[in-house]
Design an enzyme around this catalytic site. Sequence first.
Site, short mmCIF file in Angstrom:
data_model
loop_
_atom_site.label_atom_id
_atom_site.label_comp_id
_atom_site.label_asym_id
_atom_site.label_seq_id
_atom_site.Cartn_x
_atom_site.Cartn_y
_atom_site.Cartn_z
N ALA A 66 42.14 -84.27 27.16
CA ALA A 66 41.29 -85.01 28.10
C ALA A 66 41.19 -84.32 29.45
CB ALA A 66 41.83 -86.42 28.28
N ASP A 69 45.56 -84.45 34.07
CA ASP A 69 46.13 -85.80 34.09
C ASP A 69 45.86 -86.42 35.46
OD1 ASP A 69 47.66 -88.07 34.14
OD2 ASP A 69 49.44 -87.14 33.24
N LEU A 70 44.80 -87.23 35.53
CA LEU A 70 44.40 -87.80 36.83
C LEU A 70 45.48 -88.71 37.41
CD1 LEU A 70 40.58 -88.48 36.30
CD2 LEU A 70 41.69 -86.48 37.32
N HIS A 92 45.67 -71.10 34.49
CA HIS A 92 44.81 -69.91 34.52
C HIS A 92 45.53 -68.66 34.02
CE1 HIS A 92 41.88 -71.90 37.61
NE2 HIS A 92 41.82 -72.43 36.40
N ASP A 147 37.55 -76.04 36.49
CA ASP A 147 38.58 -75.00 36.50
C ASP A 147 38.82 -74.57 35.07
OD1 ASP A 147 40.04 -77.08 35.36
OD2 ASP A 147 41.53 -77.20 36.93
#
Length: 258
Positions: A66, A69-70, A92, A147
């Site tokens: 998803a 993780d907000l 990254h 991102d």
Amino acid sequence: SRNMDYETLLFDVRDGVAHITLNRPDAANSFNMAMARDFHAASIRCDVDPDIRVVLMTGTGSMFCAGGDLKSLVSQEAELPAHLKEVTTYLHAGISRFSWMDPPFIAAVNGTAAGAGMSLVCATDLAVSAASAKFVMAYTRAGLTPDGSSTYFLSKLIGMRRAKELALTNRTLSAEEALEWGLLNRVVPDAELAAAVGELAASLAEGATLALGEAKRLLQQGFTETLESQMERETRGIADMARTEDAHEGIAAFIAKR
């Protein structure tokens, strides 16, 4: 098979294939700091372990990933920019390592891929999806920007018009649309995903690993090189491969039709 311990991933190696499963089912397999670190650590292991010839990434349960993780972001408050810089550093570095290593990097998209999950799909060398999976950028909906490499890979896969449409409108693509647009290699019925991807991984694991790695790197470098510099890279690559046992055996086998 060697099971290796991570907090947020399942990782094991079978018959030359590293199986990496994003494993935070209660958080939709979303990336928090621990998962970003585990993902990075797994990328290094895949790059250095000579037994690993293919990397296969999937999610546990009904989601692929998803994204970020907000909930873990909300708790950061004033520290959020610093936190994001650290999380994306691990994410990254992992994506970069998977992109440049020899083993092909395959996504088995078992369910929804959103945000960084969508970026992960973009970053893989090959992507096979279950028919029920959905794909959405989602970043700008939360007031954030993409991102995880998607602003590099997505436009190259599907074209700039469509990439901007996904990033700006957060339109959700079905698996069939994602296939038609060029985000995926193949869509299979949900029940057949593991078998289809297992077969693909097994055939790649039997391939000439060094040549596969050099081929994927050449294609990636070709995005940013001039024609002449890229053709020089091609010349150097094929000459380097000619020194390998795989090439000697492969050429002989090709001629003998075996």
